[in-house]
Design a protein around this motif. Sequence first.
Motif, PDB file in Angstrom:
ATOM      1  N   CYS A  88       0.758  -1.227   0.025  1.00  0.00           N
ATOM      2  CA  CYS A  88       0.119  -0.018   0.040  1.00  0.00           C
ATOM      3  C   CYS A  88       0.817   1.349  -0.033  1.00  0.00           C
ATOM      4  O   CYS A  88       0.726   2.055   1.130  1.00  0.00           O
ATOM      5  CB  CYS A  88      -0.787  -0.102   1.139  1.00  0.00           C
ATOM      6  SG  CYS A  88      -1.840  -1.337   1.366  1.00  0.00           S
ATOM      7  N   LYS A  91      -0.739   4.727   0.885  1.00  0.00           N
ATOM      8  CA  LYS A  91      -1.125   4.782   2.033  1.00  0.00           C
ATOM      9  C   LYS A  91       0.329   5.356   3.205  1.00  0.00           C
ATOM     10  O   LYS A  91       0.260   6.014   3.860  1.00  0.00           O
ATOM     11  CB  LYS A  91      -1.796   3.459   2.704  1.00  0.00           C
ATOM     12  CG  LYS A  91      -3.063   3.468   2.366  1.00  0.00           C
ATOM     13  CD  LYS A  91      -3.669   1.916   2.924  1.00  0.00           C
ATOM     14  CE  LYS A  91      -4.954   1.787   2.412  1.00  0.00           C
ATOM     15  NZ  LYS A  91      -5.619   0.498   2.948  1.00  0.00           N
ATOM     16  N   ILE A  92       1.546   4.412   2.875  1.00  0.00           N
ATOM     17  CA  ILE A  92       2.558   4.920   3.443  1.00  0.00           C
ATOM     18  C   ILE A  92       3.060   6.333   3.130  1.00  0.00           C
ATOM     19  O   ILE A  92       3.483   6.864   3.827  1.00  0.00           O
ATOM     20  CB  ILE A  92       3.556   3.945   2.853  1.00  0.00           C
ATOM     21  CG1 ILE A  92       3.345   2.277   3.454  1.00  0.00           C
ATOM     22  CG2 ILE A  92       4.987   4.235   3.457  1.00  0.00           C
ATOM     23  CD1 ILE A  92       4.359   1.119   2.889  1.00  0.00           C
ATOM     24  N   LEU A  95       0.693   9.008   4.930  1.00  0.00           N
ATOM     25  CA  LEU A  95       1.050   8.875   6.485  1.00  0.00           C
ATOM     26  C   LEU A  95       2.604   9.647   6.779  1.00  0.00           C
ATOM     27  O   LEU A  95       2.879  10.096   7.750  1.00  0.00           O
ATOM     28  CB  LEU A  95       0.966   7.330   7.117  1.00  0.00           C
ATOM     29  CG  LEU A  95      -0.324   6.841   7.354  1.00  0.00           C
ATOM     30  CD1 LEU A  95       0.165   5.602   8.228  1.00  0.00           C
ATOM     31  CD2 LEU A  95      -0.674   7.914   8.808  1.00  0.00           C
ATOM     32  N   ILE A 194      -4.560   7.288  10.354  1.00  0.00           N
ATOM     33  CA  ILE A 194      -4.209   5.871  10.920  1.00  0.00           C
ATOM     34  C   ILE A 194      -5.538   5.011  11.222  1.00  0.00           C
ATOM     35  O   ILE A 194      -5.568   3.870  10.811  1.00  0.00           O
ATOM     36  CB  ILE A 194      -3.283   6.192  12.253  1.00  0.00           C
ATOM     37  CG1 ILE A 194      -2.053   6.543  11.892  1.00  0.00           C
ATOM     38  CG2 ILE A 194      -3.348   4.831  12.982  1.00  0.00           C
ATOM     39  CD1 ILE A 194      -1.227   7.148  12.853  1.00  0.00           C
ATOM     40  N   PHE A 197      -6.883   3.896   7.596  1.00  0.00           N
ATOM     41  CA  PHE A 197      -6.014   2.849   6.869  1.00  0.00           C
ATOM     42  C   PHE A 197      -6.057   1.654   7.981  1.00  0.00           C
ATOM     43  O   PHE A 197      -5.758   0.404   7.227  1.00  0.00           O
ATOM     44  CB  PHE A 197      -4.732   3.319   6.720  1.00  0.00           C
ATOM     45  CG  PHE A 197      -4.598   4.574   5.714  1.00  0.00           C
ATOM     46  CD1 PHE A 197      -5.547   4.890   4.729  1.00  0.00           C
ATOM     47  CD2 PHE A 197      -3.597   5.332   5.787  1.00  0.00           C
ATOM     48  CE1 PHE A 197      -5.534   5.994   4.158  1.00  0.00           C
ATOM     49  CE2 PHE A 197      -3.501   6.476   5.064  1.00  0.00           C
ATOM     50  CZ  PHE A 197      -4.445   6.996   4.107  1.00  0.00           C
ATOM     51  N   SER A 198      -6.193   1.586   9.233  1.00  0.00           N
ATOM     52  CA  SER A 198      -5.794   0.404   9.705  1.00  0.00           C
ATOM     53  C   SER A 198      -6.976  -0.701   9.803  1.00  0.00           C
ATOM     54  O   SER A 198      -7.129  -1.964  10.054  1.00  0.00           O
ATOM     55  CB  SER A 198      -5.547   0.876  11.297  1.00  0.00           C
ATOM     56  OG  SER A 198      -6.989   1.305  11.851  1.00  0.00           O
ATOM     57  N   THR A 201      -5.437  -2.774   6.685  1.00  0.00           N
ATOM     58  CA  THR A 201      -3.976  -2.500   6.449  1.00  0.00           C
ATOM     59  C   THR A 201      -3.182  -2.969   8.126  1.00  0.00           C
ATOM     60  O   THR A 201      -3.516  -2.464   9.034  1.00  0.00           O
ATOM     61  CB  THR A 201      -3.342  -1.385   5.864  1.00  0.00           C
ATOM     62  OG1 THR A 201      -4.334  -1.106   4.730  1.00  0.00           O
ATOM     63  CG2 THR A 201      -1.943  -1.448   5.666  1.00  0.00           C
ATOM     64  N   LEU A 206       2.729  -0.331   8.511  1.00  0.00           N
ATOM     65  CA  LEU A 206       2.331   1.219   8.298  1.00  0.00           C
ATOM     66  C   LEU A 206       3.491   2.126   9.034  1.00  0.00           C
ATOM     67  O   LEU A 206       4.094   3.076   8.577  1.00  0.00           O
ATOM     68  CB  LEU A 206       0.996   1.749   8.276  1.00  0.00           C
ATOM     69  CG  LEU A 206       0.077   1.321   7.324  1.00  0.00           C
ATOM     70  CD1 LEU A 206      -1.517   1.591   7.842  1.00  0.00           C
ATOM     71  CD2 LEU A 206       0.381   1.960   5.953  1.00  0.00           C
ATOM     72  N   SER A 207       3.343   1.950  10.338  1.00  0.00           N
ATOM     73  CA  SER A 207       4.262   2.568  11.220  1.00  0.00           C
ATOM     74  C   SER A 207       5.540   2.585  10.905  1.00  0.00           C
ATOM     75  O   SER A 207       6.281   3.737  10.683  1.00  0.00           O
ATOM     76  CB  SER A 207       3.828   2.301  12.609  1.00  0.00           C
ATOM     77  OG  SER A 207       4.790   2.854  13.430  1.00  0.00           O
ATOM     78  N   GLN A 210       6.577   4.009   7.167  1.00  0.00           N
ATOM     79  CA  GLN A 210       6.314   5.574   7.041  1.00  0.00           C
ATOM     80  C   GLN A 210       7.260   6.388   7.653  1.00  0.00           C
ATOM     81  O   GLN A 210       7.625   7.358   7.328  1.00  0.00           O
ATOM     82  CB  GLN A 210       4.838   5.892   7.353  1.00  0.00           C
ATOM     83  CG  GLN A 210       4.685   5.747   8.755  1.00  0.00           C
ATOM     84  CD  GLN A 210       5.049   7.370   9.630  1.00  0.00           C
ATOM     85  OE1 GLN A 210       5.220   8.197   9.033  1.00  0.00           O
ATOM     86  NE2 GLN A 210       5.217   7.137  11.022  1.00  0.00           N
ATOM     87  N   SER A 255      -0.677   3.544  17.303  1.00  0.00           N
ATOM     88  CA  SER A 255      -1.517   3.275  16.153  1.00  0.00           C
ATOM     89  C   SER A 255      -2.212   2.153  16.326  1.00  0.00           C
ATOM     90  O   SER A 255      -3.511   1.799  15.748  1.00  0.00           O
ATOM     91  CB  SER A 255      -0.466   2.560  15.011  1.00  0.00           C
ATOM     92  OG  SER A 255       0.406   4.011  14.467  1.00  0.00           O
TER      93      SER A 255
END
Length: 314
Positions: A88, A91-92, A95, A194, A197-198, A201, A206-207, A210, A255
């Motif tokens: 994704c 999304k990355i 963020l 967050i 998207f969570s 995903t 993601l954390s 990003q 997150s």
Amino acid sequence: MTENNKNLKIIKQNKLSWAPMVILVAGICCLLWGSAFPCIKIGYSLFKIESGDTASQILFAGVRFALAGLMVVLFFGIINKRIILPSCPAKIATLSWFQTILQYVPFYIGLAHTTGVKSSIINGSAVFVTILVSCLVFGQEKLTGKKIFGSILGFFGIVIVNLVGNGVDLHISFLGEGFILISTLSSAFSSSFIKKFSKDTDVVMLSGYQFLFGGIIMTFLGYIIGGRLYSVSYNSWILLVYMGFISAAAYTLWSILLKYNPVSRISVYKFMNPIFGVLLSFLFLQEKSQMGWQTLVALGLVSAGIYVVNTGDK
């Protein structure tokens, strides 16, 4: 069900946002974030970064967040016994922009032009801004009268902390308090992203990515515009690694909390950020001049506002 998924049940939605484990996890996050205020100031000193050296400030932040991203990816990769690959990319990138680049470039610059105590108080307004963004922009929850009243109380807390002597300090610096407020607004949007998207995903992925992506961009930007980190002391690099850990641990845990709980229910715990920031800045930076009645009244109003917002759905 994996062991990690079982552990996530402790922070599941609704009434469990008041559970002791959630309060403990949120408290740990806020303690880490609170410690960042004096650490950034100390880091500037150790790496010989002047208040006007914007390029080095951005470089300093970039290295910190790139380290944070590596920590998250490597740590959870070891735990899960597999390499965590990025997915994704949109999304990355989103963020990275709101949670890292647009939040921390202004934050580092702003902190260099104001006190750690005042920064921590202004940054505490993120609680109220986050709720407004979640309700009015993303429509993720209902904006109630109590939430509005709580936001007003918090705003007065921000005004009070700018009192000087018997009047209001009208000479607010755009590069100081102004940039901290820009950072706060970006932070508010990142929380809602967050949450959004969570739903489908992995928040750990993601954390980690990003931070890594945003950190690399900030490091490159800071370096090409002339930023440098000068230090012969190993203590400075230990501090930088710790600051990477602050972001890696706090934002990953936060997150996960946002994934399983309403934004307002979790964001209100950020009232502890300015409290920890004030205490730790007083302890490590000796900013005693800021520990007067203005700060105490501001903290009281911020805390009262948080309490009112926390009961906004009742």
